[in-house]
Design a protein around this motif. Structure first.
Motif, PDB file in Angstrom:
ATOM      1  N   ASP A  96      65.072 -11.862  51.089  1.00  0.00           N
ATOM      2  CA  ASP A  96      64.676 -13.127  51.739  1.00  0.00           C
ATOM      3  C   ASP A  96      66.101 -14.020  52.349  1.00  0.00           C
ATOM      4  OD1 ASP A  96      61.807 -13.632  51.486  1.00  0.00           O
ATOM      5  OD2 ASP A  96      62.286 -13.693  49.220  1.00  0.00           O
ATOM      6  N   GLY A  97      66.889 -14.086  51.385  1.00  0.00           N
ATOM      7  CA  GLY A  97      68.119 -14.655  51.690  1.00  0.00           C
ATOM      8  C   GLY A  97      68.948 -14.082  53.064  1.00  0.00           C
ATOM      9  N   TRP A  98      68.880 -12.590  52.934  1.00  0.00           N
ATOM     10  CA  TRP A  98      69.299 -11.784  54.344  1.00  0.00           C
ATOM     11  C   TRP A  98      68.657 -12.139  55.341  1.00  0.00           C
ATOM     12  CZ3 TRP A  98      67.387  -8.185  57.434  1.00  0.00           C
ATOM     13  CH2 TRP A  98      68.458  -7.483  58.168  1.00  0.00           C
ATOM     14  N   LEU A  99      67.196 -12.372  55.299  1.00  0.00           N
ATOM     15  CA  LEU A  99      66.552 -12.628  56.527  1.00  0.00           C
ATOM     16  C   LEU A  99      66.912 -13.846  57.067  1.00  0.00           C
ATOM     17  CD1 LEU A  99      63.118 -10.701  55.601  1.00  0.00           C
ATOM     18  CD2 LEU A  99      64.487 -10.320  57.363  1.00  0.00           C
ATOM     19  N   ILE A 100      66.797 -14.925  56.153  1.00  0.00           N
ATOM     20  CA  ILE A 100      67.011 -16.290  56.566  1.00  0.00           C
ATOM     21  C   ILE A 100      68.344 -16.233  57.168  1.00  0.00           C
ATOM     22  CG2 ILE A 100      67.751 -18.693  55.578  1.00  0.00           C
ATOM     23  CD1 ILE A 100      65.488 -17.821  53.258  1.00  0.00           C
ATOM     24  N   VAL A 124      61.591 -17.902  57.709  1.00  0.00           N
ATOM     25  CA  VAL A 124      61.883 -17.114  59.129  1.00  0.00           C
ATOM     26  C   VAL A 124      61.201 -17.651  59.891  1.00  0.00           C
ATOM     27  CG1 VAL A 124      62.071 -14.846  59.872  1.00  0.00           C
ATOM     28  CG2 VAL A 124      62.737 -15.038  57.839  1.00  0.00           C
ATOM     29  N   ASP A 125      59.830 -18.280  59.979  1.00  0.00           N
ATOM     30  CA  ASP A 125      59.170 -18.716  61.280  1.00  0.00           C
ATOM     31  C   ASP A 125      59.626 -20.000  61.612  1.00  0.00           C
ATOM     32  OD1 ASP A 125      57.432 -16.641  61.004  1.00  0.00           O
ATOM     33  OD2 ASP A 125      55.928 -17.553  59.716  1.00  0.00           O
ATOM     34  N   VAL A 126      60.116 -21.062  60.551  1.00  0.00           N
ATOM     35  CA  VAL A 126      60.556 -22.080  61.199  1.00  0.00           C
ATOM     36  C   VAL A 126      61.949 -22.007  61.546  1.00  0.00           C
ATOM     37  CG1 VAL A 126      58.808 -23.543  59.597  1.00  0.00           C
ATOM     38  CG2 VAL A 126      61.206 -22.963  58.605  1.00  0.00           C
ATOM     39  N   ILE A 127      62.879 -21.084  61.104  1.00  0.00           N
ATOM     40  CA  ILE A 127      64.005 -20.908  61.613  1.00  0.00           C
ATOM     41  C   ILE A 127      64.035 -20.286  63.171  1.00  0.00           C
ATOM     42  CG2 ILE A 127      66.448 -19.861  61.356  1.00  0.00           C
ATOM     43  CD1 ILE A 127      65.526 -19.889  58.223  1.00  0.00           C
ATOM     44  N   SER A 128      63.189 -19.355  63.211  1.00  0.00           N
ATOM     45  CA  SER A 128      63.394 -18.493  64.492  1.00  0.00           C
ATOM     46  C   SER A 128      62.641 -19.034  65.717  1.00  0.00           C
ATOM     47  CB  SER A 128      62.600 -17.010  64.392  1.00  0.00           C
ATOM     48  OG  SER A 128      61.321 -17.255  63.997  1.00  0.00           O
ATOM     49  N   ASN A 129      61.551 -20.158  65.286  1.00  0.00           N
ATOM     50  CA  ASN A 129      60.923 -20.808  66.267  1.00  0.00           C
ATOM     51  C   ASN A 129      61.619 -22.249  66.818  1.00  0.00           C
ATOM     52  OD1 ASN A 129      60.205 -22.857  64.645  1.00  0.00           O
ATOM     53  ND2 ASN A 129      58.148 -22.145  64.328  1.00  0.00           N
ATOM     54  N   ASN A 147      59.707 -15.023  52.954  1.00  0.00           N
ATOM     55  CA  ASN A 147      59.093 -13.926  53.814  1.00  0.00           C
ATOM     56  C   ASN A 147      58.479 -13.054  52.873  1.00  0.00           C
ATOM     57  OD1 ASN A 147      59.157 -12.910  56.667  1.00  0.00           O
ATOM     58  ND2 ASN A 147      59.923 -11.039  55.759  1.00  0.00           N
ATOM     59  N   SER A 148      58.901 -12.803  51.636  1.00  0.00           N
ATOM     60  CA  SER A 148      58.167 -12.153  50.503  1.00  0.00           C
ATOM     61  C   SER A 148      57.281 -12.503  50.273  1.00  0.00           C
ATOM     62  CB  SER A 148      59.190 -11.668  49.270  1.00  0.00           C
ATOM     63  OG  SER A 148      59.383 -13.049  48.812  1.00  0.00           O
ATOM     64  N   ASP A 149      56.728 -13.981  49.944  1.00  0.00           N
ATOM     65  CA  ASP A 149      55.532 -14.359  49.897  1.00  0.00           C
ATOM     66  C   ASP A 149      54.309 -14.064  51.138  1.00  0.00           C
ATOM     67  OD1 ASP A 149      56.564 -15.756  47.657  1.00  0.00           O
ATOM     68  OD2 ASP A 149      56.751 -17.724  49.016  1.00  0.00           O
ATOM     69  N   VAL A 150      54.925 -14.102  52.283  1.00  0.00           N
ATOM     70  CA  VAL A 150      54.016 -13.221  53.178  1.00  0.00           C
ATOM     71  C   VAL A 150      53.681 -12.015  53.330  1.00  0.00           C
ATOM     72  CG1 VAL A 150      54.003 -13.078  55.918  1.00  0.00           C
ATOM     73  CG2 VAL A 150      55.160 -15.248  55.174  1.00  0.00           C
ATOM     74  N   GLU A 151      54.836 -11.256  53.048  1.00  0.00           N
ATOM     75  CA  GLU A 151      54.436  -9.869  52.901  1.00  0.00           C
ATOM     76  C   GLU A 151      53.512  -9.466  51.733  1.00  0.00           C
ATOM     77  OE1 GLU A 151      58.466  -8.424  52.145  1.00  0.00           O
ATOM     78  OE2 GLU A 151      59.020  -8.544  54.506  1.00  0.00           O
ATOM     79  N   ASN A 152      53.572 -10.332  50.525  1.00  0.00           N
ATOM     80  CA  ASN A 152      52.717 -10.278  49.590  1.00  0.00           C
ATOM     81  C   ASN A 152      51.401 -10.956  49.414  1.00  0.00           C
ATOM     82  OD1 ASN A 152      54.347  -8.427  48.102  1.00  0.00           O
ATOM     83  ND2 ASN A 152      55.630 -10.026  47.590  1.00  0.00           N
TER      84      ASN A 152
END
Length: 168
Positions: free
Chosen positions: A96-100, A73-78, A59-64
């Motif tokens: 990132d780990g917390w979000l995952i 997060v996308d592949v988990i949430s979808n 997710n931090s890669d997306v934000e940056n």
């Protein structure tokens, strides 16, 4: 948390210290037909060991604005993945780990957070036997036998409860 899948897709994001211990269980999952989704460091490490996976961004890669494509997060949430293996370590990966882990729990997707847990889950799923010929049908056949055994035991317990002196 949750029931372990017998097939499907697994997401892996591993700390540096856990990568060497992940090779064999990851290979076993892949050989049994699981598709692996990994973040960059895990992707590179497993690839160097001859284990292919699909690269997803943190997710931090997306934000940056680093890279393209879906995030972890996308592949988990979808619902793309059926199991999450995440062994975070260090300050840079904390968020990132917390979000995952959070999205995994929200979606009721089983999550394993230690390499020992990852190894045990793989061993437990397949009874410690990893023949190259094992199939999903074989696993389902054994699952049916286990379910029939559980029903038989339940009937025996009910029968015993009717006897005098039962203390169950």
């Amino acid at each position: 948390f949750g029931t372990l899948p017998l097939r499907g897709n697994v997401f892996l994001s591993l700390s540096e210290r856990d990568k060497p211990g992940s090779v064999e269980p990851a290979r076993k999952l892949r050989d049994l037909g699981f598709k692996l989704f990994t973040t960059a460091g895990t992707y590179d490490y497993l690839r160097s060991a001859g284990i292919e996976s699909t690269l997803v961004r943190k997710n931090s890669d997306v934000e940056n604005n680093i890279g393209s494509g879906p995030s972890a997060v996308d592949v988990i949430s979808n619902g793309t993945v059926d199991l999450v293996i995440n062994t975070p370590l260090g300050r840079g990966t904390r968020h990132d780990g917390w979000l995952i882990r959070t999205v995994s729990v929200q979606r009721s997707i089983p999550i394993i957070t230690t390499i020992a847990g990852f190894k045990a889950a793989v061993e437990g799923l397949f009874g410690g036997h990893f023949p190259s010929t094992i199939s999903y049908e074989t696993i389902e056949k054994n699952r049916g036998r286990i379910e029939r055994r559980k029903i038989w035991i339940s009937h025996q317990v009910q029968r015993l409860k009717g006897h005098e002196g039962w203390e169950g």
